[in-house]
Motif scaffolding. Structure first.
Motif, PDB file in Angstrom:
ATOM      1  N   ASN A  66       0.823  -1.208   0.000  1.00 35.11           N
ATOM      2  CA  ASN A  66       0.000   0.000   0.000  1.00 35.11           C
ATOM      3  C   ASN A  66       0.859   1.261   0.000  1.00 35.11           C
ATOM      4  OD1 ASN A  66      -2.761   0.158  -0.356  1.00 35.11           O
ATOM      5  ND2 ASN A  66      -3.164   0.799   1.755  1.00 35.11           N
ATOM      6  N   MET A 121       3.142  -7.500  13.622  1.00 31.34           N
ATOM      7  CA  MET A 121       2.406  -6.330  14.101  1.00 31.34           C
ATOM      8  C   MET A 121       1.551  -5.702  13.003  1.00 31.34           C
ATOM      9  SD  MET A 121       3.865  -3.109  16.203  1.00 31.34           S
ATOM     10  CE  MET A 121       2.789  -1.833  16.832  1.00 31.34           C
ATOM     11  N   LYS A 122       1.932  -5.944  11.749  1.00 27.30           N
ATOM     12  CA  LYS A 122       1.160  -5.365  10.646  1.00 27.30           C
ATOM     13  C   LYS A 122       0.357  -6.418   9.875  1.00 27.30           C
ATOM     14  CE  LYS A 122       3.243  -0.950   9.943  1.00 27.30           C
ATOM     15  NZ  LYS A 122       3.697   0.015   8.937  1.00 27.30           N
ATOM     16  N   ARG A 124      -2.497  -7.689  10.458  1.00 23.10           N
ATOM     17  CA  ARG A 124      -3.929  -7.404  10.318  1.00 23.10           C
ATOM     18  C   ARG A 124      -4.178  -6.669   8.988  1.00 23.10           C
ATOM     19  NH1 ARG A 124      -4.134  -5.502  14.679  1.00 23.10           N
ATOM     20  NH2 ARG A 124      -4.763  -7.262  15.937  1.00 23.10           N
ATOM     21  N   HIS A 125      -3.284  -5.732   8.699  1.00 18.47           N
ATOM     22  CA  HIS A 125      -3.383  -5.006   7.427  1.00 18.47           C
ATOM     23  C   HIS A 125      -3.242  -5.977   6.244  1.00 18.47           C
ATOM     24  CE1 HIS A 125      -1.859  -1.429   4.778  1.00 18.47           C
ATOM     25  NE2 HIS A 125      -2.541  -2.304   4.082  1.00 18.47           N
ATOM     26  N   GLU A 128      -6.394  -7.783   5.804  1.00 18.78           N
ATOM     27  CA  GLU A 128      -7.469  -6.931   5.273  1.00 18.78           C
ATOM     28  C   GLU A 128      -7.395  -6.888   3.752  1.00 18.78           C
ATOM     29  OE1 GLU A 128      -9.814  -3.843   7.108  1.00 18.78           O
ATOM     30  OE2 GLU A 128      -7.847  -3.040   7.649  1.00 18.78           O
ATOM     31  N   GLU A 129      -6.190  -6.778   3.217  1.00 13.81           N
ATOM     32  CA  GLU A 129      -6.058  -6.753   1.753  1.00 13.81           C
ATOM     33  C   GLU A 129      -6.290  -8.137   1.153  1.00 13.81           C
ATOM     34  OE1 GLU A 129      -2.954  -4.576  -0.160  1.00 13.81           O
ATOM     35  OE2 GLU A 129      -2.735  -3.160   1.481  1.00 13.81           O
ATOM     36  N   GLY A 335       9.673   1.812   6.274  1.00 14.58           N
ATOM     37  CA  GLY A 335       8.593   1.506   7.211  1.00 14.58           C
ATOM     38  C   GLY A 335       8.993   0.522   8.286  1.00 14.58           C
ATOM     39  N   ASP A 336       9.897   0.923   9.162  1.00 16.62           N
ATOM     40  CA  ASP A 336      10.371   0.000  10.193  1.00 16.62           C
ATOM     41  C   ASP A 336       9.273  -0.322  11.202  1.00 16.62           C
ATOM     42  OD1 ASP A 336      12.674   0.412   8.837  1.00 16.62           O
ATOM     43  OD2 ASP A 336      13.576   1.714  10.341  1.00 16.62           O
ATOM     44  N   VAL A 337       9.279  -1.566  11.668  1.00 16.94           N
ATOM     45  CA  VAL A 337       8.276  -2.032  12.620  1.00 16.94           C
ATOM     46  C   VAL A 337       8.971  -2.380  13.931  1.00 16.94           C
ATOM     47  CG1 VAL A 337       6.479  -3.740  13.058  1.00 16.94           C
ATOM     48  CG2 VAL A 337       6.918  -2.981  10.719  1.00 16.94           C
ATOM     49  N   GLU A 338       8.530  -1.761  14.996  1.00 20.11           N
ATOM     50  CA  GLU A 338       9.139  -1.931  16.313  1.00 20.11           C
ATOM     51  C   GLU A 338       9.309  -3.398  16.692  1.00 20.11           C
ATOM     52  OE1 GLU A 338       5.706   0.295  17.340  1.00 20.11           O
ATOM     53  OE2 GLU A 338       5.268  -1.006  19.047  1.00 20.11           O
ATOM     54  N   LEU A 339      10.476  -3.728  17.213  1.00 22.83           N
ATOM     55  CA  LEU A 339      10.840  -5.063  17.713  1.00 22.83           C
ATOM     56  C   LEU A 339      10.824  -6.162  16.648  1.00 22.83           C
ATOM     57  CD1 LEU A 339       9.264  -3.536  20.263  1.00 22.83           C
ATOM     58  CD2 LEU A 339       9.652  -5.745  21.366  1.00 22.83           C
ATOM     59  N   ILE A 543       1.781  -1.047  21.581  1.00 19.70           N
ATOM     60  CA  ILE A 543       0.382  -1.468  21.729  1.00 19.70           C
ATOM     61  C   ILE A 543       0.327  -2.561  22.799  1.00 19.70           C
ATOM     62  CG2 ILE A 543      -0.232  -0.931  19.337  1.00 19.70           C
ATOM     63  CD1 ILE A 543      -0.205  -3.929  18.730  1.00 19.70           C
ATOM     64  N   ASN A 547      -4.246  -6.529  22.062  1.00 25.45           N
ATOM     65  CA  ASN A 547      -4.695  -6.004  20.759  1.00 25.45           C
ATOM     66  C   ASN A 547      -3.778  -6.406  19.608  1.00 25.45           C
ATOM     67  OD1 ASN A 547      -6.998  -4.574  21.708  1.00 25.45           O
ATOM     68  ND2 ASN A 547      -5.604  -3.093  22.641  1.00 25.45           N
TER      69      ASN A 547
END
Lengths: 573, 432
Positions: A66, A121-122, A124-125, A128-129, A335-339, A543, A547
């Protein structure tokens, strides 16, 4: 519902069928022995019939896809098609919208596609796609190679906890398997740094890429996952990286496969079979990789074939993307994602008269043509990194026709002669080889043969493509443009027994299923592991743990494959 | 009494997910952990009680049934040639999907509240890309944080506590003491009050300041004059040195940058600055998104249509050209012949000329609350509050997708259901 395909020239490598004229019977979405006499029939008229295409590595959904669309309205403006009574509107070439993803794969005769990387962590996105991509079955590989829990458990050499983490991470992300991208480097990119080889130590975590890869291979086999570890090697995008690739492949020797498949899949070799020491003496070393594959059976690869023209590079390899953006003066998405990992998106145009691009074009083809066994080199373009997936028919034609390759070589930068071996390779693949590289092999590498994908045996999913080619009449070497056009739009694509595409037009848009793996580990291992995870959420994640995990609402048509420590893999719907 | 924990807050782009609410008799009686604004949003107030319609906008509304209001709304939309479907920031992604389908069916234009907020950031992203990260990266690593043209103390009250200024993380064990906070603004905001460096600039000079910083960082400090946009050269040199010496820097930017003079060009320049800083260290940037799910609309619209917002379906295929297809462009040119304003308040936030135009055309409003848009509406369809009365998906300002929890049972229809019924009725009216 029943359907009978008559007079089919079937290529089904798994069942040893090589162009035999036969009928294919379908009932309730599966291949069956026979159907009732009055059922609906399609007369294939001697045309080519294969199982539906299976793609083991393509970036079709999620955050970075995206970001690619957002960064590239000029790409979305390509390939625009208005809505019809059956279809939603389509946009994009390298980064199509969700509808175009499903329709275009289906039009090529592909029915199953795996997204190659999602951060938990991403995820869910991603789902969704995936939920909105019509027709095709799909799944997503989950990134584990730079996750802090992975590195902690590797450092502690606690394989039980690591296995428990992988099991939980697959559940949390509804993931299908273990993806490892530039292991350790994803963490270091958090501070703009990178690892430079398999034995570099990741600061603070005190582990090496080599340890991360080996440990994840071990737990992959402990858990009996359908697929193996799926590796994007360190040093990707750097001249001379074929040595790192070979060293990574050798790590596979330390682990025994728990199933009839590889223990390591090394992906998109177009980007990591590079010789030379700089851009000046850059050369292909696909020959060295092919030599290794010819002498070893525990590693598989895919091409990541380069396609001239527009592409969008996107990967969890953040540092290589920053380097690309700088080198090309291109737009840079990060787009770095924590941990968990890093990622980057950079547009590129591959040009025939740029020496590097001409050499890269040769690498994918050399790999496929110099490796004896097509089960070891899958057909991909690492969509959209090497080029968009709609170009698979071009790749098929190139593999089947030396004449086409020579015509192409004549238009390329002269470096293709001095820095690659492609001009002298005259091997031409046949329909059986192509069926392996796009169906039987991809399905075997993913571990999906036993789950009904990639073949036409009794009980398999009735995912079938019929192409407007008569194998006994065509000379693919000479008539390569016919090959390309036939594979571009299947005469029929059948998904789960339903005709979804005919001659380039979508006729039905059923929802596809999402494959994910539920791998069990002893509860005590999970309990121990969760102590560490809870601490990570308390102190570091932004978060709450409650969740984090992808809920059932995001996998509405799921196909859960059971695996786990000490269990035989079995499928439940 | 029920206690719901780990609930998400439907106020701002922070999308805090650590809220506890206490529910008694389907009423929220206590809200814990939320900021004052968030708590007030969760508790709710002054709802529109019933669907309402009126033909003459100068007359009073008549209360009607949902069926009647939806039928009236569908008649207006189905009869339009160029409808505008605007708002969406306070709706769930599940509603966004239905909204885009409705726009397709109608051949309408769909646009969201970003058009008066961060849409210029999208234009800049088209030009230069987007170097960013999740908020946890900042929490765990950042040692330099800039707030440019934004005032989180008031707009995103828990941002600094949870993500950007005060929290201690893995590499940032000293919390606030380990971070240098820089605020760039045209006035000394409350956020500036807690900064280590406050850079007050002349209104409209953001682009110049960013260019000056880029010149200094690329070794051309000699070309920077004594004063730029009201900031002394020596101060710019000091700020540039801080940015260069950071281990992990972050630029948060707000509407002071996107909606002031130079608009998207400010962001374009800022992306270049951040990209160039990565030659020295790690540096990322992030828009301070306002509504809790304004980011979500951009995500859904992008994966469904290829474009983030301002999408025109009049040709049957998505067409995106902000300046031509954004809500205010259309209203300014008087092209729109019907509008649906949903989960956003055009009446309060659009330029006066646009609101005057809305007052002239048939307007359908879908919203839980009476607001200035209600004053120009013909049909008002009250909706349930997403994230309080409905569960579903929202995207945090950093693009992390989360599932909002339901706290109490709704008394009104969900946006998604209203849209489903609208789509079905529009199809009937159009004979499809």
């Amino acid at each position: 519902m029943e359907l009978l395909i008559k007079n089919a020239a079937v290529y089904d490598p798994v069942n040893g069928i090589k162009g035999d004229r036969t009928d294919v019977s379908i009932k309730d979405g599966k291949i069956v022995d026979k159907v009732s006499s009055g059922c609906t029939g399609i007369d294939a008229g001697g045309r080519l019939v294969m199982a539906g295409g299976v793609d083991a590595h393509s970036h079709i959904a999620g955050s970075k896809v995206n970001v690619g669309r957002l960064m590239r309205p000029e790409d979305s403006r390509a390939g625009i098609k208005p809505r019809t009574k059956t279809t939603r509107p389509c946009t994009g070439y390298t980064v199509p919208n969700v509808y175009a993803m499903g329709y275009r794969y289906a039009n090529m005769g592909y029915t199953t596609v795996f997204e190659a990387a999602q951060a938990i962590m991403k995820a869910r996105h991603t789902h969704e796609e995936l939920e909105e991509i019509p027709i095709i079955d799909k799944g997503a590989l989950t990134l584990f190679g730079s996750n802090w829990p992975t590195m902690d458990f590797v450092r502690e050499n606690d394989m039980d906890k690591l296995a428990a983490y992988v099991s939980w991470g697959l559940l949390a992300s509804r993931g299908f398997g273990i993806k490892v991208v530039n292991p350790g480097g994803g963490e270091m990119w958090g501070f703009g740094k990178n690892v430079t080889g398999l034995d570099d130590v990741v600061p603070e975590f005190e582990v090496t890429p080599s340890q991360i890869i080996t440990s994840l291979m071990k737990v992959n086999e402990m858990l009996g996952l359908p697929h193996s570890v799926h590796l994007h090697c360190n040093n990707l995008g750097k001249p001379g990286n074929y040595t790192t690739t070979l060293e990574s492949m050798k790590l596979a020797k330390q682990v025994k496969a728990g199933k009839d498949r590889q223990v390591m899949h090394v992906t998109h070799l177009t980007f990591n079979a590079w010789g030379g020491t700089n851009w000046g003496d850059f050369e292909s070393r696909a020959d060295e990789i092919a030599k290794y594959l010819n002498n070893n059976d525990n590693v598989t690869t895919d091409m990541g074939q380069l396609i001239f023209g527009n592409a969008t590079t996107m990967t969890a390899d953040g540092p290589v993307q920053y380097a690309n953006a700088k080198l090309l003066h291109a737009k840079w998405g990060n787009g770095d994602v924590e941990l968990e990992d890093s990622s980057g998106v950079v547009p590129i145009t591959y040009v025939k008269q740029i020496s590097i691009h001409a050499i890269m074009w040769a690498i994918g083809l050399e790999l496929a043509l110099l490796t004896d066994d097509p089960y070891k080199v899958l057909l991909t373009t690492d969509h959209p990194n090497g080029g968009p997936f709609v170009n698979y028919p071009e790749v098929i034609a190139l593999l089947m026709s030396n004449r086409k390759r020579q015509e192409e070589i004549a238009t390329l930068h002269k470096a293709v002669h001095s820095q690659t071996k492609i001009p002298g390779i005259d091997r031409e693949l046949d329909f059986n080889d192509i069926a392996i590289m796009t169906r039987a092999g991809t399905s075997k590498v993913l571990g999906l043969l036993e789950h009904g994908k990639g073949h036409l045996g009794i009980g398999a999913d009735a995912d079938i493509s019929i192409y407007d080619i008569k194998p006994d009449e065509i000379d693919p070497s000479a008539e390569h443009s016919k090959i390309k056009s036939a594979f571009s739009s299947a005469a029929y694509t059948i998904k789960g027994g339903e005709i979804v595409a005919r001659d380039g037009e979508i006729t039905a848009t059923p929802a596809g299923r999402t494959f994910w793996v539920d791998a069990k580990v002893p509860q005590s291992h999970t309990d121990e592991m969760m102590k560490d995870i809870r601490a990570k959420f308390k102190n570091y994640y932004s978060i709450n743990l409650a969740n984090y995990m992808v809920q059932d609402a995001y996998v509405t048509h799921q196909n859960v494959i059971k695996a786990g420590v000490g269990t035989a893999a079995s499928e439940v719907d | 009494m029920t206690v719901i924990t780990d609930a998400l807050c439907p106020f701002c782009g922070c999308l805090c997910d650590d809220i506890s609410v206490v529910v008694e008799d389907n009423k929220i009686v206590d809200v814990k952990n939320a900021c004052k604004i968030g708590a007030s949003k969760i508790r709710g107030h002054h709802r529109i009680k019933s669907p309402m319609i009126r033909d003459d906008k100068n007359s009073d509304f008549k209360e009607v049934s949902y069926d009647e209001a939806i039928d009236k709304a569908a008649q207006i939309l189905a009869g339009s040639k160029r409808a505008l479907l605007y708002g969406w920031a306070s709706a769930l992604c599940e509603a966004h999907k239905k909204g885009i389908l409705l726009a397709e069916e109608l051949g309408a234009v769909i646009d969201n509240t970003a058009t008066v907020c961060h849409a210029p950031s999208a234009l800049a992203i088209h030009e230069k890309g987007v170097p960013t990260a999740t908020l946890g990266q900042i929490k765990n690593r950042a040692d330099v944080v800039i707030f440019w043209g934004c005032n989180p103390v008031h707009s995103h009250p828990r941002h600094m506590g949870r993500y950007s200024v005060f929290p201690r993380g893995f590499f940032s064990g000293k919390g606030r003491r380990g971070r240098k906070i820089i605020v760039v603004d045209v006035r000394k905001t409350n956020t500036a009050g807690i900064a280590d460096e406050y850079v007050e600039i002349q209104q409209g000079s953001d682009y110049l300041i960013i260019s000056a910083l880029r010149a200094i960082l690329s070794g051309h400090e000699d070309v920077v004059p004594e004063s730029v946009g009201g900031v002394a050269r020596k101060d710019l040199l000091r700020i540039a040195a801080i940015l260069k010496e950071a281990k992990f820097g972050t630029l948060f930017f707000g509407m002071g940058l996107t909606q002031s003079k130079s608009r998207y060009k400010n962001i374009d320049n800022a992306i270049s600055l951040v990209t160039e800083l990565n030659s020295f260290n790690k540096f990322i940037m992030m828009p301070m998104r306002g509504h809790y799910n304004v980011t979500g609309f951009g995500q859904v619209c992008t994966w469904e249509t290829g474009f983030a917002t301002a999408v025109d379906f009049s040709s049957g295929a998505p067409y995106y050209n902000p300046g031509e297809t954004a809500a205010n462009d259309l209203l300014y040119r008087k092209e729109v012949d019907a509008a649906m304003i949903i989960a956003g308040d055009a009446g309060a936030h659009f330029p006066a000329n646009s609101v005057r135009e809305l007052a002239k055309i048939p307007v359908v409003q879908v919203d839980p609350y009476w607001n200035p848009t209600t004053e120009v509406a013909n049909v008002v369809i009250p909706s349930a509050i997403s994230g309080v009365e409905l569960e579903g998906t929202a995207y945090r300002m950093d693009g992390v997708s989360l599932r909002m929890r339901k706290m109490i049972e709704p008394e009104h229809l969900a946006d998604e259901e209203i849209l489903d019924r609208l789509i079905a009725r529009v199809r009937e009216i159009r004979g499809e």
